[in-house]
Design an enzyme around this catalytic site. Structure first.
Site, PDB file in Angstrom:
ATOM      1  CE1 TYR A   4      10.563  12.687   5.808  1.00 56.64           C
ATOM      2  CE2 TYR A   4       9.567  11.589   7.678  1.00 56.64           C
ATOM      3  CZ  TYR A   4       9.936  12.746   7.025  1.00 56.64           C
ATOM      4  OH  TYR A   4       9.663  13.962   7.604  1.00 56.64           O
ATOM      5  CE  LYS A  12       5.663  14.875   7.773  1.00 53.97           C
ATOM      6  NZ  LYS A  12       6.584  13.774   8.078  1.00 53.97           N
ATOM      7  CG  HIS A  55       6.757  16.467   3.047  1.00 50.37           C
ATOM      8  ND1 HIS A  55       7.310  15.227   3.003  1.00 50.37           N
ATOM      9  CD2 HIS A  55       7.497  17.124   3.974  1.00 50.37           C
ATOM     10  CE1 HIS A  55       8.313  15.141   3.859  1.00 50.37           C
ATOM     11  NE2 HIS A  55       8.446  16.285   4.452  1.00 50.37           N
TER      12      HIS A  55
HETATM   13  N1  NAP Z   1       7.891  17.963   7.587  1.00 52.17           N
HETATM   14  C1  NAP Z   1       9.163  18.078   7.303  1.00 52.17           C
HETATM   15  O1  NAP Z   1       9.568  18.679   6.294  1.00 52.17           O
HETATM   16  C2  NAP Z   1      10.168  17.456   8.232  1.00 52.17           C
HETATM   17  C3  NAP Z   1      11.519  17.821   8.144  1.00 52.17           C
HETATM   18  C4  NAP Z   1      12.412  17.250   9.035  1.00 52.17           C
HETATM   19  C5  NAP Z   1      11.975  16.341   9.984  1.00 52.17           C
HETATM   20  N2  NAP Z   1      10.654  15.965  10.030  1.00 52.17           N
HETATM   21  C6  NAP Z   1      10.177  14.968  11.014  1.00 52.17           C
HETATM   22  O2  NAP Z   1      10.638  15.322  12.307  1.00 52.17           O
HETATM   23  C7  NAP Z   1      11.362  14.234  12.851  1.00 52.17           C
HETATM   24  C8  NAP Z   1      12.431  14.696  13.824  1.00 52.17           C
HETATM   25  O3  NAP Z   1      13.334  15.578  13.225  1.00 52.17           O
HETATM   26  P1  NAP Z   1      14.836  15.176  12.791  1.00 52.17           P
HETATM   27  O4  NAP Z   1      14.919  13.733  12.555  1.00 52.17           O
HETATM   28  O5  NAP Z   1      15.171  16.095  11.680  1.00 52.17           O
HETATM   29  O6  NAP Z   1      15.739  15.635  14.020  1.00 52.17           O
HETATM   30  P2  NAP Z   1      15.655  15.620  15.636  1.00 52.17           P
HETATM   31  O7  NAP Z   1      14.533  14.786  16.104  1.00 52.17           O
HETATM   32  O8  NAP Z   1      15.742  17.031  16.062  1.00 52.17           O
HETATM   33  O9  NAP Z   1      17.051  14.961  16.000  1.00 52.17           O
HETATM   34  C9  NAP Z   1      17.357  13.625  15.734  1.00 52.17           C
HETATM   35  C10 NAP Z   1      18.752  13.345  16.278  1.00 52.17           C
HETATM   36  O10 NAP Z   1      18.743  13.526  17.701  1.00 52.17           O
HETATM   37  C11 NAP Z   1      19.270  12.369  18.327  1.00 52.17           C
HETATM   38  N3  NAP Z   1      18.554  12.167  19.595  1.00 52.17           N
HETATM   39  C12 NAP Z   1      17.259  11.785  19.767  1.00 52.17           C
HETATM   40  N4  NAP Z   1      16.960  11.722  21.074  1.00 52.17           N
HETATM   41  C13 NAP Z   1      18.089  12.063  21.744  1.00 52.17           C
HETATM   42  C14 NAP Z   1      18.395  12.159  23.111  1.00 52.17           C
HETATM   43  N5  NAP Z   1      17.494  11.916  24.044  1.00 52.17           N
HETATM   44  N6  NAP Z   1      19.675  12.540  23.454  1.00 52.17           N
HETATM   45  C15 NAP Z   1      20.602  12.812  22.511  1.00 52.17           C
HETATM   46  N7  NAP Z   1      20.339  12.728  21.181  1.00 52.17           N
HETATM   47  C16 NAP Z   1      19.100  12.353  20.806  1.00 52.17           C
HETATM   48  C17 NAP Z   1      19.043  11.230  17.376  1.00 52.17           C
HETATM   49  O11 NAP Z   1      20.022  10.249  17.614  1.00 52.17           O
HETATM   50  P3  NAP Z   1      19.783   8.651  17.484  1.00 52.17           P
HETATM   51  O12 NAP Z   1      19.055   8.421  16.185  1.00 52.17           O
HETATM   52  O13 NAP Z   1      21.159   8.112  17.507  1.00 52.17           O
HETATM   53  O14 NAP Z   1      18.977   8.169  18.636  1.00 52.17           O
HETATM   54  C18 NAP Z   1      19.225  11.936  16.022  1.00 52.17           C
HETATM   55  O15 NAP Z   1      20.588  12.018  15.691  1.00 52.17           O
HETATM   56  C19 NAP Z   1      11.918  13.526  11.600  1.00 52.17           C
HETATM   57  O16 NAP Z   1      12.447  12.273  11.885  1.00 52.17           O
HETATM   58  C20 NAP Z   1      10.695  13.560  10.733  1.00 52.17           C
HETATM   59  O17 NAP Z   1       9.770  12.578  11.130  1.00 52.17           O
HETATM   60  C21 NAP Z   1       9.757  16.537   9.185  1.00 52.17           C
END
Ligand code: NAP
Length: 270
Positions: free
Chosen positions: A48, A71, A104
């Site tokens: 990241y 990770k 990861h």
């Molecule tokens: N291990 C892996 O391979 C892997 C892969 C993907 C993700 N991850 C981890 O998981 C975390 C979360 O997943 P993600 O970032 O992919 O997606 P997510 O958390 O499912 O979605 C993030 C999106 O949702 C919006 N959001 C957050 N809270 C909200 C609410 N209460 N109402 C409406 N919209 C909302 C955010 O907007 P705003 O930013 O505008 O608030 C952003 O656009 C990542 O950041 C990362 O740390 C790990």
């Protein structure tokens, strides 16, 4: 903040702030806001490119009260690289230990034993408290459990109502591995779902809160990424209320199979 005890013996807060795509000032602002509001768990990764920003923020808070997951990339899983990457993460995060260090994604060209040996060395050296995996299928997870001298505390995988991986969740539970649900909001894709909207209305909550509560009630850790204060705050209100068994079942029965995160180097059917 509610927590779950890991197989390593350490407690892991059930809610964390995800930081994928948060870099620079945006990252510092979001993480500072989250910590000020009472989040105690940050999810990051070498991939990241935001360790330095997070390090700048956490130095202003009581480290002992924080839980940091990071990770090591699947391309850095040979013994020396794991040690090198962890030392780099510690330097960048300005901390002397990582609470949870995850592989990861799997890399089939590097023997898993070698990576696990390096992770054990990091635990023995007190640089890492708990170890785990990410993007591991049931088969790969069982292989890791079998080959590791230390408990595999966590498997972090994509999990939301459009990718309800119950078989994997059950296998995690049977093997005392805690499942962390990543992309729990399907990056926003679930926000307009008709059924979820109906349920949210019934409980006087938002769709995000319903989805995060559904996950927590199923026994997972959740790490929604949010950058606005409104979202960060909203995502915390998932502990003082419950979804009924009947509504849990309704959400369970959404039969959409939508993987949002397509990692070209991972075969999720294996
Ligand atoms: N291990 C892996 O391979 C892997 C892969 C993907 C993700 N991850 C981890 O998981 C975390 C979360 O997943 P993600 O970032 O992919 O997606 P997510 O958390 O499912 O979605 C993030 C999106 O949702 C919006 N959001 C957050 N809270 C909200 C609410 N209460 N109402 C409406 N919209 C909302 C955010 O907007 P705003 O930013 O505008 O608030 C952003 O656009 C990542 O950041 C990362 O740390 C790990």
């Amino acid at each position: 903040m509610k927590s779950i005890k890991l197989a390593s013996g350490y407690e892991m807060p059930v809610l964390g702030i995800g930081t994928w795509e948060l870099t620079g000032e945006k990252c510092k602002k979001a993480v500072t806001t989250a910590l000020k509001l009472g989040y105690t768990h940050i999810d990051t990764a070498d991939y990241y490119h935001n360790h330095k920003e997070i390090g700048e923020v956490i130095k202003n808070f009581d480290r002992k009260k924080l839980f940091i997951t990071t990770k090591v990339q699947g391309s850095d899983l040979d013994y020396d690289s794991v040690l090198k990457e962890c030392n780099k993460a510690l330097r960048e995060l300005k901390t002397d230990y990582i609470d949870l260090y995850l592989i990861h994604w799997p890399n089939l060209s590097i023997p898993l034993e070698e990576t696990l040996k390096a992770l054990k060395k990091l635990v023995d050296d007190k640089k890492v408290r708990s170890i785990g995996i990410s993007n591991f299928t049931i088969k790969r997870m069982k292989e890791a459990i079998k080959k590791s001298k230390l408990p595999i505390s966590v498997n972090q995988v994509e999990y939301h109502p459009y990718l309800n991986q119950e078989e994997l969740l059950n296998s995690c539970k049977e093997n005392k591995v805690v499942l962390t649900a990543y992309s729990p909001l399907a990056r926003g894709d679930i926000l307009d779902d008709k059924l979820l909207k109906e349920i949210a209305k019934k409980y006087n909550k938002t769709v995000s809160q319903v989805v995060l509560r559904w996950l927590v009630q199923k026994g997972t850790i959740v790490i929604p990424k949010a950058s606005s204060e409104t979202h960060i705050k909203e995502n915390m209100d998932i502990f003082s209320w419950k979804i009924s068994g009947k509504d849990m079942e309704k959400i369970n029965s959404i039969r959409k199979k939508e993987r949002i995160v397509d990692l070209e180097f991972v075969n999720f059917d294996d």
